[in-house]
Design a protein around this motif. Structure first.
Motif, mmCIF file in Angstrom:
data_model
loop_
_atom_site.group_PDB
_atom_site.id
_atom_site.type_symbol
_atom_site.label_atom_id
_atom_site.label_comp_id
_atom_site.label_asym_id
_atom_site.label_seq_id
_atom_site.Cartn_x
_atom_site.Cartn_y
_atom_site.Cartn_z
ATOM 1 N N TYR A 105 29.925 -5.648 83.396
ATOM 2 C CA TYR A 105 30.429 -4.965 82.201
ATOM 3 C C TYR A 105 30.030 -5.779 80.970
ATOM 4 C CZ TYR A 105 33.544 -2.351 85.336
ATOM 5 O OH TYR A 105 34.059 -1.553 86.322
ATOM 6 N N TRP A 106 29.802 -5.048 79.857
ATOM 7 C CA TRP A 106 29.432 -5.699 78.595
ATOM 8 C C TRP A 106 30.384 -5.284 77.484
ATOM 9 C CZ3 TRP A 106 25.639 -9.327 78.435
ATOM 10 C CH2 TRP A 106 24.736 -9.364 79.491
ATOM 11 N N GLY A 107 30.634 -6.219 76.578
ATOM 12 C CA GLY A 107 31.366 -5.885 75.372
ATOM 13 C C GLY A 107 30.423 -5.308 74.332
ATOM 14 N N GLN A 108 30.983 -4.982 73.156
ATOM 15 C CA GLN A 108 30.186 -4.327 72.124
ATOM 16 C C GLN A 108 29.399 -5.321 71.281
ATOM 17 O OE1 GLN A 108 33.330 -5.028 71.860
ATOM 18 N NE2 GLN A 108 33.660 -5.808 69.788
ATOM 19 N N GLY A 109 29.735 -6.597 71.375
ATOM 20 C CA GLY A 109 29.023 -7.633 70.634
ATOM 21 C C GLY A 109 29.711 -8.011 69.342
ATOM 22 N N THR A 110 29.545 -9.256 68.949
ATOM 23 C CA THR A 110 30.083 -9.747 67.674
ATOM 24 C C THR A 110 29.026 -10.624 67.018
ATOM 25 O OG1 THR A 110 31.960 -10.870 66.608
ATOM 26 C CG2 THR A 110 31.238 -11.760 68.716
ATOM 27 N N GLN A 111 28.820 -10.423 65.721
ATOM 28 C CA GLN A 111 27.757 -11.125 65.011
ATOM 29 C C GLN A 111 28.204 -12.534 64.631
ATOM 30 O OE1 GLN A 111 24.490 -10.026 64.009
ATOM 31 N NE2 GLN A 111 24.283 -12.204 63.478
ATOM 32 N N VAL A 112 27.342 -13.494 64.919
ATOM 33 C CA VAL A 112 27.523 -14.869 64.465
ATOM 34 C C VAL A 112 26.323 -15.229 63.609
ATOM 35 C CG1 VAL A 112 27.604 -17.289 65.165
ATOM 36 C CG2 VAL A 112 28.911 -15.572 66.443
ATOM 37 N N THR A 113 26.588 -15.639 62.378
ATOM 38 C CA THR A 113 25.517 -16.028 61.471
ATOM 39 C C THR A 113 25.762 -17.452 60.981
ATOM 40 O OG1 THR A 113 25.253 -13.742 60.726
ATOM 41 C CG2 THR A 113 24.289 -15.465 59.341
ATOM 42 N N VAL A 114 24.776 -18.310 61.177
ATOM 43 C CA VAL A 114 24.875 -19.707 60.766
ATOM 44 C C VAL A 114 23.869 -19.947 59.644
ATOM 45 C CG1 VAL A 114 24.812 -22.115 61.497
ATOM 46 C CG2 VAL A 114 25.499 -20.329 63.122
ATOM 47 N N SER A 115 24.368 -20.291 58.485
ATOM 48 C CA SER A 115 23.493 -20.513 57.335
ATOM 49 C C SER A 115 23.099 -21.984 57.246
ATOM 50 C CB SER A 115 24.190 -20.078 56.052
ATOM 51 O OG SER A 115 25.343 -20.867 55.827
ATOM 52 N N SER A 116 21.899 -22.204 56.751
ATOM 53 C CA SER A 116 21.399 -23.593 56.655
ATOM 54 C C SER A 116 21.747 -24.227 55.324
ATOM 55 C CB SER A 116 19.885 -23.607 56.850
ATOM 56 O OG SER A 116 19.271 -22.769 55.896
#
Length: 116
Positions: A105-116
């Motif tokens: 089973y898979w979830g819908q996903g969550t965005q992770v953004t790492v800025s430099s």
């Protein structure tokens, strides 16, 4: 059926931390492992970490920085992400392996953004 709902994604500066959560509901008694994958545009989904019977496994790229844990009472898996790097930017997906099914089973996903 099992439903997976992720939370905890967001924007963070390099070197920072985030904790992702994934709550499982439904027919959870047959789940024998939980984990996380991630995906960036144009690339295949890649393994990040998993936990089975309390034993964690990590991708080399996150070893020493990420920690996966599971709260069986809450049917929730966590991914603590420390020392984040811009290359950790991706959509993170929760995954549950069910001993009664071939496909997880898979979830819908969550965005992770790492800025430099």
């Amino acid at each position: 059926q099992v439903q997976l709902v992720e939370s905890g994604g967001g924007l963070v500066q390099a070197g920072g931390s985030l904790r992702l959560s994934c709550a499982a509901s439904g027919s959870t008694s047959s789940i024998n492992a939980l984990g996380w994958y991630r995906q960036t545009p144009g690339k295949a989904r890649e393994f990040v970490a998993s936990i089975r019977s309390g034993s964690p496994t990590y991708a080399d790229s996150v070893k020493g920085r990420f920690t996966i844990s599971r709260d069986n009472a809450k049917n929730t898996v966590y991914l603590q992400m420390n020392s984040l790097k811009p290359e950790d930017t991706a959509v993170y997906y929760c995954v549950a392996w069910d001993r009664l099914r071939i496909n997880p089973y898979w979830g819908q996903g969550t965005q992770v953004t790492v800025s430099s």
